[in-house]
Design an enzyme around this catalytic site. Structure first.
Site: not given
Length: 328
Positions: A29, A31
């Site tokens: 991922d 963020t």
């Protein structure tokens, strides 16, 4: 499991030791994983009137970008929140239906982006900037620019991973923010349910590890062969993950991998020894060639060897362990 805990790694599912034989793909991922997730507002584009409306909507959300924008103003109150996963949110503020989010949100709503706003953003934004458009009454009125800081070790971690497996960026953000130049594949602007679908597609190519922190990563963490919740994960991410690595250092994932595969190797050694012992001892006992007293001593010795092997120190620096998760 206790050794992992002493090193700050939480193994929430003991079955993880038997889940995979190798790691072929690592999905990351953006963020909160490659970046810190500590968003800060850097610029407001358009009339200042958009600030209280945007803040009122964002106070109803838990997204890192929402938290940054919500701090700008506290004078107005939003209600009747509608979440558009991976795109933004809409809520009623006063007598207006206010929308804030990426351009994808306004494409869904059918609102057009003013030409001058699009041109200004394309000229001034850097790779790390995130644009949240704000609008109401069918029109985009302005934008709020936020920026997230990259983790200092992210490039070193990604380069080390790529020496041993494929690395994929899997993010709900529309822009990969420059991370795309350092990975093998990018899936951007993917909603939570879409992330799980991407993981299942990647599993056709091999075993997949998903590393994320947010609630929107939970479906992908659950779908992956190994789900790793990193950083300051949400409760949904923790529930879905097999391994939790709290903290700020992404490099701990290597220690977690080494521990998992060292343990798997120990378990296989113990099963192998037990299989060899029984394959020899049982036929001898059935044929009458094995003295019962010797058999009892040998059985105790076998059990003792298994216990001693299991009790040996787990050193992630062990060369065999460090190489164990490299796919063949």
């Amino acid at each position: 499991i206790s050794t992992a805990l002493r090193r700050g790694i939480i193994v929430s599912s003991a079955g993880v030791f038997e889940k995979v034989r190798s790691i072929d793909i690592v999905a990351l991922d953006k963020t909160g994983t490659l970046s810190t997730g500590d968003m800060a507002v850097t610029e407001v584009v358009g009339p200042k009137e958009i600030i209280p409306y945007a803040a009122a909507v964002e106070r109803l959300s838990r997204h890192p970008i929402a938290k940054a924008i919500a701090q700008l103003d506290t004078t107005m109150i939003g209600k009747e929140l509608e979440i558009y996963a991976g795109k933004g949110a809409v809520a009623k503020v006063g007598n207006r239906r206010v929308a804030i989010g990426s351009y994808a949100l306004f494409s869904v709503l059918g609102w057009k982006l003013p030409k001058e706003l699009a041109e200004r953003n394309s000229e001034t934004l850097s790779n790390e900037d995130v644009t949240s458009y704000v609008g109401w009454d069918g029109e985009i009125r302005g934008a709020i620019i936020t920026r997230d800081a990259s983790r200092p070790e992210w490039e070193r971690v990604v380069n080390r991973l790529r020496k041993q497996c494929r690395v994929v960026l899997l993010t709900g953000a529309e822009h990969p923010s420059g991370f795309e130049h350092h990975v093998d594949a990018v899936f951007a602007g993917v909603p939570p349910e879409g992330k799980a679908a991407v993981i299942r597609q990647l599993q056709k190519e091999g075993s997949v590890v998903m590393i994320g922190d947010g609630s929107n990563d939970a479906p992908a963490l659950a779908a992956a062969n190994i789900g790793v919740a990193f950083g300051a994960p949400s409760s949904l991410a923790v529930d879905a993950a097999d391994v939790i690595i709290p903290g700020n250092s992404l490099e701990y994932i290597f220690e977690a991998f080494d521990l998992l595969f060292t343990m798997r190797r120990r378990i296989r050694q113990n099963f192998g020894w037990a299989l060899v012992y029984n394959a020899i001892a049982i036929p001898l006992a059935l044929s009458g060639y094995l003295n019962p007293l010797f058999a009892a001593v040998a059985m105790s010795a076998s059990s003792l060897m298994v216990v001693l092997n299991s009790s040996r120190s787990l050193k992630s620096s062990d060369s065999m362990a460090a190489m164990a998760w490299r796919p063949t």
